[in-house]
Scaffold this motif. Structure first.
Motif, PDB file in Angstrom:
ATOM      1  N   ARG A   3      52.853  48.049  46.737  1.00 54.82           N
ATOM      2  CA  ARG A   3      52.084  48.145  45.499  1.00 54.82           C
ATOM      3  C   ARG A   3      50.650  48.545  45.794  1.00 54.82           C
ATOM      4  NH1 ARG A   3      48.643  46.626  42.082  1.00 54.82           N
ATOM      5  NH2 ARG A   3      47.652  45.427  43.734  1.00 54.82           N
ATOM      6  N   PRO A  54      43.031  49.279  38.963  1.00 56.34           N
ATOM      7  CA  PRO A  54      44.018  48.581  39.781  1.00 56.34           C
ATOM      8  C   PRO A  54      43.536  48.282  41.206  1.00 56.34           C
ATOM      9  CG  PRO A  54      45.092  50.256  38.467  1.00 56.34           C
ATOM     10  CD  PRO A  54      43.608  50.471  38.303  1.00 56.34           C
ATOM     11  N   TYR A  84      47.160  42.216  37.989  1.00 62.72           N
ATOM     12  CA  TYR A  84      47.662  43.552  38.297  1.00 62.72           C
ATOM     13  C   TYR A  84      48.233  44.220  37.043  1.00 62.72           C
ATOM     14  CZ  TYR A  84      47.418  41.593  43.028  1.00 62.72           C
ATOM     15  OH  TYR A  84      46.996  40.992  44.191  1.00 62.72           O
ATOM     16  N   ALA A 139      41.276  45.302  40.849  1.00 60.09           N
ATOM     17  CA  ALA A 139      42.076  44.084  40.677  1.00 60.09           C
ATOM     18  C   ALA A 139      42.581  43.560  42.018  1.00 60.09           C
ATOM     19  CB  ALA A 139      43.260  44.369  39.751  1.00 60.09           C
ATOM     20  N   HIS A 140      42.973  44.474  42.890  1.00 58.17           N
ATOM     21  CA  HIS A 140      43.480  44.050  44.201  1.00 58.17           C
ATOM     22  C   HIS A 140      42.373  43.369  45.011  1.00 58.17           C
ATOM     23  CE1 HIS A 140      47.188  44.303  46.456  1.00 58.17           C
ATOM     24  NE2 HIS A 140      46.492  44.529  47.563  1.00 58.17           N
ATOM     25  N   ARG A 193      41.535  39.868  43.453  1.00 60.03           N
ATOM     26  CA  ARG A 193      42.541  38.860  43.804  1.00 60.03           C
ATOM     27  C   ARG A 193      42.399  38.448  45.270  1.00 60.03           C
ATOM     28  NH1 ARG A 193      44.921  34.520  41.759  1.00 60.03           N
ATOM     29  NH2 ARG A 193      46.996  34.174  42.649  1.00 60.03           N
TER      30      ARG A 193
END
Length: 358
Positions: free
Chosen positions: A270, A239, A219, A242-243, A246
Motif C-alpha cells: 500500500r 495519502p 488511509y 497520512a502514512h 500514522r
C-alpha cells in the motif's frame, strides 16, 4: 517522463538551521518581519492583495499569527471592521491557546469568539473556520503536527498535544464538532489544503495503541480526499501525508522504530502504491505557485528516502533546495534540520551541499 529539472541547491554553510515557516514566500517574509516590529501595514497590504486565493490566505495568515500578539490588536483597534485584521487577531489567539500561552485572556473561549467575529465579517472566507477547526481538534486531542516535535515555526502546529477527554461521550461530541467545522471549511473551499492536513493528523491518532493496521481509517480518508479532488489538486499527495502521520503516532507509542527508514513502515504494498501515485502526480501536475507545495514535497521526499528510492528522492531534494519543513522530518522526535540534511546528503552525496565556485 523524466523528473523536472533541478533547482539550484544553496550551499550548506548558508542553510538556516531555524526552519522558515514562510517557505519561499518573500512577500510574506517582509510582512512578517514588519509585524514582529509592531508595524501592521505590510500585513494589511499583503492580505488585501491575496484576495480569495484561499490556500495562500490560510498559509499567510497562519504564518503571520506566529508573531507576538502586539501589532494585531492595534490594527483591529484602528480598523475594527476589517475582516483581515479580525482574522489575524483570531488566529493569533488560536495559536496561543493551542500552545498553552493564555496569559492575559480567557484562552479557548476568547479564541473561539474571535474566530466567530472574523467569520461574520467575511462569510465566504474559510480561514476563520480553519481557526475554529484547529481549536476543535485541540480540544478533542489532536491536530496538525500533534505530538512532540522539534523545530520552530508554523509547521510544528499543535506541538503541545492536548490530553483529550476520558469521557467517551465528550470525545464523540468533540469529534462531531470537528467534522462539522471541517465541512464549513470545505463549503467555502472544497480542497482546502490545511484543513485536510489537520484532519489527517487528527484521524492518525485514533486507535493509537492498536499497532500497525493497513486498513486504518486515516488511509481511507486520505484516499477519499485525493479521489474526490480535481486531477490537478495537491491533495493527491494526502495519502503520503497520512502514512507519515500514522508513523508519527505508532513510533511515539513504541510500535515502530524511532528511525523511520528502519521502521519498515514504507515497505508494504500500500505504501509503495501511494508513493508511486503521488510521485507520478508530481511529475505531471507540479504546481510551482501553490503556497504549501514545499510541505508536500518534503513529505514525498521523506517517504522516498524511507522507502529506499534514491532516484525519486534526488529529484525531490533538488526541487526543495533548502526549504525543509518541520513536518515530517521531526517525526517521531528528531531535529528536523539535521534529519533533512542527513537524508539529503545520503541521497545526493556529501559534496552536493558544499559551496561551489560560480
Amino acid at each position: 517522463m523524466p523528473p523536472p529539472p533541478p533547482s539550484q541547491v544553496p550551499g550548506r554553510k548558508d542553510a538556516p538551521r531555524t526552519l522558515d515557516a514562510t517557505l519561499d514566500d518573500a512577500e510574506l517574509g517582509v510582512a512578517r518581519a514588519a509585524l514582529a516590529q509592531g508595524r501592521w501595514q505590510a500585513a494589511r497590504t499583503l492580505l488585501a492583495r491575496t484576495g480569495d486565493d484561499w490556500d495562500r490566505r490560510g498559509h499567510r495568515a497562519a504564518v503571520l499569527a506566529l508573531e507576538p500578539d502586539t501589532a494585531a490588536p492595534h490594527w483591529l483597534t484602528a480598523e475594527p471592521d476589517n475582516a483581515d485584521a479580525a482574522t489575524l487577531r483570531a488566529l493569533t489567539l488560536v495559536r496561543r491557546t493551542v500552545r498553552g500561552r493564555t496569559d492575559g485572556y480567557d484562552g479557548y473561549d476568547d479564541a473561539r469568539a474571535a474566530c466567530r467575529i472574523a467569520a461574520d465579517l467575511a462569510p465566504t472566507d474559510p480561514t476563520p473556520w480553519l481557526g475554529l477547526l484547529r481549536l476543535a481538534l485541540f480540544r478533542s486531542g489532536g491536530g496538525e503536527g500533534a505530538g512532540p516535535v522539534r523545530g520552530v515555526g508554523y509547521d510544528d502546529a499543535e506541538a503541545v498535544r492536548h490530553a483529550g477527554h476520558d469521557d467517551a461521550e465528550a470525545t464523540r461530541h468533540d469529534d462531531a464538532e470537528a467534522v462539522r467545522l471541517f465541512e464549513e471549511v470545505r463549503a467555502r473551499h472544497p480542497d482546502h489544503h490545511q484543513a485536510h492536513h489537520l484532519m489527517v493528523a487528527h484521524l492518525a491518532e485514533r486507535r493509537a495503541d492498536s499497532g500497525p493496521d493497513p486498513l486504518h481509517e486515516v488511509y481511507d480518508f486520505a484516499a477519499w480526499a485525493a479521489e474526490q479532488a480535481p486531477a490537478d489538486s495537491p491533495l493527491a499527495i494526502l495519502p503520503v501525508v497520512a502514512h507519515a502521520e500514522r508513523y508519527r503516532v505508532l513510533a511515539a507509542r513504541g510500535h515502530l522504530s524511532a528511525d523511520p527508514a528502519a521502521s519498515g513502515h514504507w515497505a508494504d504494498d500500500r505504501a509503495r502504491e501511494v508513493m508511486k501515485t503521488a510521485y507520478d502526480w508530481w511529475l505531471e501536475w507540479e504546481h510551482e505557485g501553490h503556497p504549501r507545495r514545499l510541505l508536500d514535497l518534503n513529505y514525498l521526499a521523506h517517504a522516498t528516502v524511507c522507502a529506499g528510492r534514491p532516484a525519486e528522492a534526488s529529484a525531490l531534494f533538488h526541487r526543495i533546495a533548502d526549504h525543509a519543513t518541520v513536518r515530517p522530518w521531526s517525526y517521531p522526535d528528531r531535529d528536523p534540520y539535521e534529519a533533512f540534511t542527513a537524508a539529503r546528503e545520503r541521497t545526493l552525496g556529501r559534496g552536493c551541499c558544499e559551496d561551489h565556485p560560480a
